[in-house]
Design an enzyme around this catalytic site. Structure first.
Site, PDB file in Angstrom:
ATOM      1  N   ASP A   1       0.697  -1.280  -0.130  1.00 42.26           N
ATOM      2  CA  ASP A   1      -0.007  -0.067   0.005  1.00 42.26           C
ATOM      3  C   ASP A   1       0.897   1.221  -0.053  1.00 42.26           C
ATOM      4  O   ASP A   1       1.332   1.352   0.850  1.00 42.26           O
ATOM      5  CB  ASP A   1      -0.822   0.006   1.144  1.00 42.26           C
ATOM      6  CG  ASP A   1      -2.128   0.739   1.149  1.00 42.26           C
ATOM      7  OD1 ASP A   1      -2.138   1.851   0.579  1.00 42.26           O
ATOM      8  OD2 ASP A   1      -3.186   0.497   1.659  1.00 42.26           O
TER       9      ASP A   1
ATOM     10  N   THR B   1      -6.904   3.376  -2.339  1.00 43.98           N
ATOM     11  CA  THR B   1      -6.769   2.050  -1.933  1.00 43.98           C
ATOM     12  C   THR B   1      -7.847   0.993  -2.305  1.00 43.98           C
ATOM     13  O   THR B   1      -7.472  -0.006  -2.981  1.00 43.98           O
ATOM     14  CB  THR B   1      -6.628   1.523  -0.379  1.00 43.98           C
ATOM     15  OG1 THR B   1      -5.710   2.272   0.155  1.00 43.98           O
ATOM     16  CG2 THR B   1      -6.457   0.223  -0.034  1.00 43.98           C
TER      17      THR B   1
ATOM     18  N   ASN C   1     -12.642   5.107  -1.993  1.00 36.53           N
ATOM     19  CA  ASN C   1     -12.700   4.291  -0.675  1.00 36.53           C
ATOM     20  C   ASN C   1     -14.050   4.312  -0.077  1.00 36.53           C
ATOM     21  O   ASN C   1     -14.606   3.611   0.702  1.00 36.53           O
ATOM     22  CB  ASN C   1     -11.564   4.833   0.238  1.00 36.53           C
ATOM     23  CG  ASN C   1     -10.115   4.355  -0.362  1.00 36.53           C
ATOM     24  OD1 ASN C   1     -10.102   3.386  -0.672  1.00 36.53           O
ATOM     25  ND2 ASN C   1      -9.204   5.077   0.327  1.00 36.53           N
TER      26      ASN C   1
ATOM     27  N   ASP D   1      -9.774  -3.754   5.770  1.00 35.92           N
ATOM     28  CA  ASP D   1     -10.688  -4.457   5.246  1.00 35.92           C
ATOM     29  C   ASP D   1     -10.628  -4.840   3.677  1.00 35.92           C
ATOM     30  O   ASP D   1     -10.844  -5.842   3.060  1.00 35.92           O
ATOM     31  CB  ASP D   1     -12.010  -4.304   5.944  1.00 35.92           C
ATOM     32  CG  ASP D   1     -12.281  -2.933   6.074  1.00 35.92           C
ATOM     33  OD1 ASP D   1     -11.787  -2.325   5.044  1.00 35.92           O
ATOM     34  OD2 ASP D   1     -13.129  -2.511   6.824  1.00 35.92           O
TER      35      ASP D   1
ATOM     36  N   ASP E   1       1.479   2.479   3.863  1.00 29.77           N
ATOM     37  CA  ASP E   1       0.313   3.466   3.958  1.00 29.77           C
ATOM     38  C   ASP E   1       0.171   4.437   4.960  1.00 29.77           C
ATOM     39  O   ASP E   1       0.273   5.755   4.917  1.00 29.77           O
ATOM     40  CB  ASP E   1      -0.941   2.921   3.340  1.00 29.77           C
ATOM     41  CG  ASP E   1      -2.015   4.131   2.746  1.00 29.77           C
ATOM     42  OD1 ASP E   1      -1.601   4.516   1.902  1.00 29.77           O
ATOM     43  OD2 ASP E   1      -2.853   4.214   3.488  1.00 29.77           O
TER      44      ASP E   1
ATOM     45  N   ASP F   1      -0.990  -0.231  -4.937  1.00 30.82           N
ATOM     46  CA  ASP F   1      -2.622   0.289  -5.133  1.00 30.82           C
ATOM     47  C   ASP F   1      -2.378   1.835  -5.564  1.00 30.82           C
ATOM     48  O   ASP F   1      -3.290   2.143  -6.100  1.00 30.82           O
ATOM     49  CB  ASP F   1      -3.350  -0.034  -3.975  1.00 30.82           C
ATOM     50  CG  ASP F   1      -2.932   0.340  -2.740  1.00 30.82           C
ATOM     51  OD1 ASP F   1      -1.786   0.907  -2.643  1.00 30.82           O
ATOM     52  OD2 ASP F   1      -3.717   0.397  -1.560  1.00 30.82           O
TER      53      ASP F   1
ATOM     54  N   HIS G   1      -2.687  10.945  -1.496  1.00 30.76           N
ATOM     55  CA  HIS G   1      -2.450  10.565  -2.753  1.00 30.76           C
ATOM     56  C   HIS G   1      -4.094  10.441  -3.261  1.00 30.76           C
ATOM     57  O   HIS G   1      -4.868  11.104  -2.636  1.00 30.76           O
ATOM     58  CB  HIS G   1      -2.102   8.834  -2.770  1.00 30.76           C
ATOM     59  CG  HIS G   1      -2.693   8.149  -1.813  1.00 30.76           C
ATOM     60  ND1 HIS G   1      -4.079   7.567  -2.086  1.00 30.76           N
ATOM     61  CD2 HIS G   1      -2.454   7.734  -0.478  1.00 30.76           C
ATOM     62  CE1 HIS G   1      -4.400   6.781  -1.170  1.00 30.76           C
ATOM     63  NE2 HIS G   1      -3.462   6.988   0.006  1.00 30.76           N
TER      64      HIS G   1
END
Length: 549
Positions: free
Chosen positions: A45, A86, A107, A168, A310, A357, A492
């Site tokens: 990530d 992500t 997200n 998750d 991340d 990602d 990002h």
């Protein structure tokens, strides 16, 4: 660097063809005897491609270098859509489709029917397994297209598909709709949980892993640099005003006393240190051993997403000693994982791919202070001005339902009732927003639904657009600009190369040694895996496999 010279020599000498594992005939029947025993998908990530080269001198021969030197390096690999987050990243990697097709436009996004923001993997129809509350009320319900794992299960019911991540969405989206198990971290209790979408109770080996209390043990450790501080020459000084400190710290410098965390932060801190990656790696090794992955005639898939990179990147930024130390430690975790794969599955019997990602932008405050382009978009100022503009032109109404992912969501029903031309209002808003500092361009849902932008930046926005889930007006910021109220840390999401350029390394069964500098894009991986496995392509895939030259 040695690997760069080797890659250049390879390119000069010519090309090689993909090994015998590559299915030239897409109509060939699925034959388990001609398949790898295991596919291991690794997503790191927030890993910029730059991290692969910048920290090269500190990597061991058995981690990142093993993938580069013995596998295939697509060195100019990019995401080809906005937004680079992500959820969309994991979905695109495994479906071979952009958000415009797979539906994962962020997200989270504004749900017009429910009149609220919807989290990417939320699902209130399922229940938490292994924990309490809503932490496990998650599933791939919002994913609109299949993954290559879904297609594998259709032709090989004995295949096991397991996803593991701190997040998750990092565990759920990779395993698709037919995954056997997805496990993610519950930072309220330091355990890995799942949902009833997959199982009614955790496997015994997962419960045993949770009972070991590794998360608690890790949370009590001190995070210091793995190497002597004077060896971290690829980073800014440890003490930097651009980094965010932990709540108990006066300044963001080593050592970080993780045991100082209190209350709800006790288990959360594990995610924000390199030990979060170690925790995921340890659980992945347990999955290999206890689920007998790669142990029979059916090809299995283990999808691993390392998320601590991340969390740390957001807090400390891409030029911090913390991020350099994190990748040095991740390299050791990868080496340990690969050694376990060699032992449990056998070298040559498994295939690994490693990608990311999304990337990340330099801290805009640092860009500003060093005379580089960058800054912070004032959302509150722009929003208030826009509300005043709409009131003056169209009357006092709640025209805007939400602002999300750099998009304005309008009340389409209200606009219809008032007999206002929706496309005209969208264009009015787009034109109005161009005046604000940091805005490069704007565009509308009407244009994305009817025009064809191909390879331009607007094309990247279009490939991330899905009419029911996306907004009415898009705001494209200038390079180096963020929507943020904090001048420490970074994030990002843009269509620029600092967010799109990520590693794509492939190694093992069916993968030749070499590399290329030709541009490749994220949606090419899933059809490549499908072709290698001789299975149907994911149903939303663009069907353009990677070429091993």
């Amino acid at each position: 660097m040695k690997w760069s010279l080797r890659l250049l020599l390879f390119l000069l000498l010519g090309s090689i063809t993909l090994s015998a594992g590559y299915a030239q005939d897409s109509k060939k029947d699925f034959d388990p005897e001609e398949q790898p025993k295991l596919i291991v998908g690794i997503v790191v990530d927030q890993m910029k491609y730059d991290y692969l080269t910048r920290y090269w001198e500190h990597y061991t021969e058995d981690g990142f270098k093993r993938l580069v030197n013995e596998g295939y390096n697509f060195a100019n690999h990019h995401f080809n859509y906005f937004p680079t987050y992500t959820g969309p990243g994991h979905a695109a990697i495994y479906t071979g489709a952009t958000p415009s097709v797979n539906g994962i436009v962020g997200n989270s996004w504004f749900d017009r029917d429910a009149n609220r923001n919807r989290y990417v993997v939320e699902d209130t129809s399922v229940s938490t397994v292994g924990g309490a509350g809503a932490v496990g009320q998650m599933s791939p319900e919002s994913l609109l297209s299949s993954t290559f794992g879904d297609e594998l299960k259709k032709v090989s019911s004995g295949s096991k598909i397991i996803g593991i991540s701190l997040k998750d969405r990092g565990a759920i989206l990779p395993v698709g709709h037919m995954g056997n198990l997805a496990l993610w971290y519950d930072d309220s209790g330091g355990n890995f949980v799942s949902s009833t979408w997959y199982t009614q109770e955790l496997p015994e080996w997962v419960s045993a892993f949770n009972e070991q209390g590794d998360a608690r043990a890790y949370s009590n450790q001190t995070w210091n640099t793995l190497l002597p501080m004077d060896q971290y020459t690829n980073s800014d000084p440890d003490s930097s005003s651009y980094e965010g400190a932990f709540p108990w710290e006066e300044s963001p410098v080593f050592p970080h006393e993780m045991a100082m965390a209190q209350g709800d932060s006790v288990y959360w801190t594990v995610k924000s240190s390199p030990l979060g990656n170690t925790l995921v790696k340890d659980l992945a090794k347990r999955a290999l051993q206890n689920e007998n992955l790669g142990g029979d005639e059916s090809t299995d898939l283990l999808a691993i997403s390392f998320s601590s990179t991340d969390y740390i990147g957001h807090q400390f930024g891409p030029h911090s000693v913390e991020i350099e130390d994190t990748y040095i430690r991740l390299d050791r975790d990868l080496a340990d994982l690969f050694a376990t794969l060699d032992e449990e599955v056998g070298e040559g019997n498994y295939m690994v791919f490693l990608t990311s990602d999304h990337g990340v932008v330099d801290v805009p405050a640092q860009l500003e202070e060093t005379g580089q382009p960058g800054g912070y978009f004032n959302t509150n100022r722009a929003t208030q001005a826009l509300l005043n503009y709409l009131t003056d032109k169209y009357g006092k109404q709640n025209w805007i339902r939400a602002l999300s992912n750099q998009q304005v969501y309008l009340d389409r029903e209200l606009i219809k009732q008032k007999q206002i031309d929706l496309e005209a209002m969208q264009q009015d808003i787009a034109n109005f927003l161009l005046q604000f500092e940091g805005v490069l361009s704007t565009n509308t849902a009407a244009n994305f639904a009817t025009e064809k932008y191909e390879e331009s930046l607007q094309g990247m926005y279009q490939r991330g657009f899905q009419y029911q889930r996306s907004g009415d007006v898009y705001i494209q910021l200038k390079p180096g600009w963020l929507i943020s109220s904090s001048r420490t840390g970074t994030t990002h999401g843009s269509p620029y190369t600092y967010d799109t350029h990520v590693p794509m390394l492939m190694y093992g069964w069916g993968i030749p040694q070499g590399g290329t500098f030709k541009k490749t894009v994220v949606t090419q991986l899933a059809p490549t895996i499908s072709e290698l496995l001789q299975i149907p392509l994911p149903n939303g895939s663009e069907a353009k496999p990677l070429i091993f030259e």
